[in-house]
Design an enzyme around this catalytic site. Sequence first.
Site, PDB file in Angstrom:
ATOM      1  N   GLY A 137       0.714  -1.186   0.036  1.00 57.00           N
ATOM      2  CA  GLY A 137       0.016   0.068  -0.024  1.00 57.00           C
ATOM      3  C   GLY A 137       0.861   1.092   0.109  1.00 57.00           C
ATOM      4  O   GLY A 137       2.101   1.015  -0.248  1.00 57.00           O
ATOM      5  N   ASN A 138       0.255   2.252   0.181  1.00 64.03           N
ATOM      6  CA  ASN A 138       1.175   3.455   0.239  1.00 64.03           C
ATOM      7  C   ASN A 138       0.432   4.647   1.362  1.00 64.03           C
ATOM      8  O   ASN A 138      -0.703   4.218   1.828  1.00 64.03           O
ATOM      9  CB  ASN A 138       1.003   4.272  -1.100  1.00 64.03           C
ATOM     10  N   ARG A 139       1.029   5.684   1.450  1.00 66.06           N
ATOM     11  CA  ARG A 139       0.814   6.416   2.554  1.00 66.06           C
ATOM     12  C   ARG A 139      -0.469   7.487   2.423  1.00 66.06           C
ATOM     13  O   ARG A 139      -0.839   8.283   3.203  1.00 66.06           O
ATOM     14  CB  ARG A 139       1.784   7.593   2.988  1.00 66.06           C
TER      15      ARG A 139
END
Length: 420
Positions: free
Chosen positions: A217-219
Amino acid sequence: MRIVLGVSGGIAAYKAALVLRLLTEGGHQVRVVPTAAALHFVGAATWEALSGQPVTSEVWDEVPSVNHVRLGQEADLVLVAPATADLLARAAHGIADDLLTNTLLTARCPVVMAPAMHTEMWQHPATVANVALLRERGVTVIEPDSGRLTGVDTGPGRLPEPEEIVRAALERVEAGTEGGSAHELDGAAGQQDLSGRHVLVSAGGTREALDPVRFLGNRSSGKQGYAVAAEAARRGARVTLASANVELPVPEGCTVVPVESARELQEVVTGAVAGGDVDVVLMAAAVADFRPAHYVGTKIKKTHGEGDESAPVVELVRNPDILAGLVTDRGGASTPYIVGFAAETGDESGDVITHARAKLRRKGCDLLVANEVGVDKTFGEDSSTVHILRPGSEDVVSVGPAPKTQIAQAIWDAVAPELP
Ligand code: CTP
């Protein structure tokens, strides 16, 4: 105008005294209805003195005048400030256990709520769902401000300034109560340069599943995309919000389509565009460029036997570039105006704007919004700095550091005049 000012039990109740002052100074007749909890913060005497009207929280006082029905029926506006998480929950579910919630059920006039609470409470899925439900039913729920809360903590949840609350409430009344949804009514009071347009916004960050419990995932928090969607709705657009793993309240007037992975997002975006009625696509989502080549249907175990110290190697494959695909498919059933986002950091080969210019050329979209990112910049924050670039022009519109709501306004200020 006859106004009911509901006050629920949060520390921001003291600011409601200023809201009351502004309303009475504006010549309005205001009846304050605090909840019992609100009276712990500001006492009845203060409300009575400032409003010149009797004050009670209970349905059992002034029984012969049937207050619990009459106040709501006779009001031209019900304004609740502050609206706590508890009050929003009771209002959303039609609970009528005190004078204020009874009044909310009998009111047929515009209802405006100004929430104030801790960030965790505002972002809790229960509150998010309650706010969405209230908005669906036509209640105007003002976005809380971000900033210092009761203690040392900061974040969204602060009661907006009294002047802002009064302005939003009176604007809602001016827009009237009949002949449209709440968002159309709200918009009627402001700039309507997206009226009649269908806008598709992607927001959040995709998750690429590795096994049933793990993902890449990412932020991205989705705040910028949500702010852009909210602003489009405010300006009169019909908004579809393709939302990848975002836990924020649904902005008023937006239809959310939840997605998880890049491929799901691609399906929603291309499906909507193929429908032929999307005027603008704004790709604010952080889309994973890669996903695990193989999804493992059961949880990957740490060891496969005694003494097994090996670690798996995760092979990745490329995800489709959704934005690039839209640009390539241009000229089909519909030709939407395409806005790309670029999360950039400067490096030894160039600054943020240099990289953004190169990305704009590569992607071929109509407008690129480059935001400066870093570990402590932009992700999850309420403000950021962006640079807006167009193909074939050296001009750059730079905005910020500014709240993401303000950045959303600048983006639509740039896009709206370009639409055919
Ligand atoms: N985007 C997309 N599909 C992808 C990756 C990105 O549609 N698979 C979109 C994003 O939503 C954004 C724009 O492309 O609007 C730019 O995203 P970014 O990640 O900055 O660009 P990349 O092309 O992935 O370039 P980089 O090499 O800098 O990661």
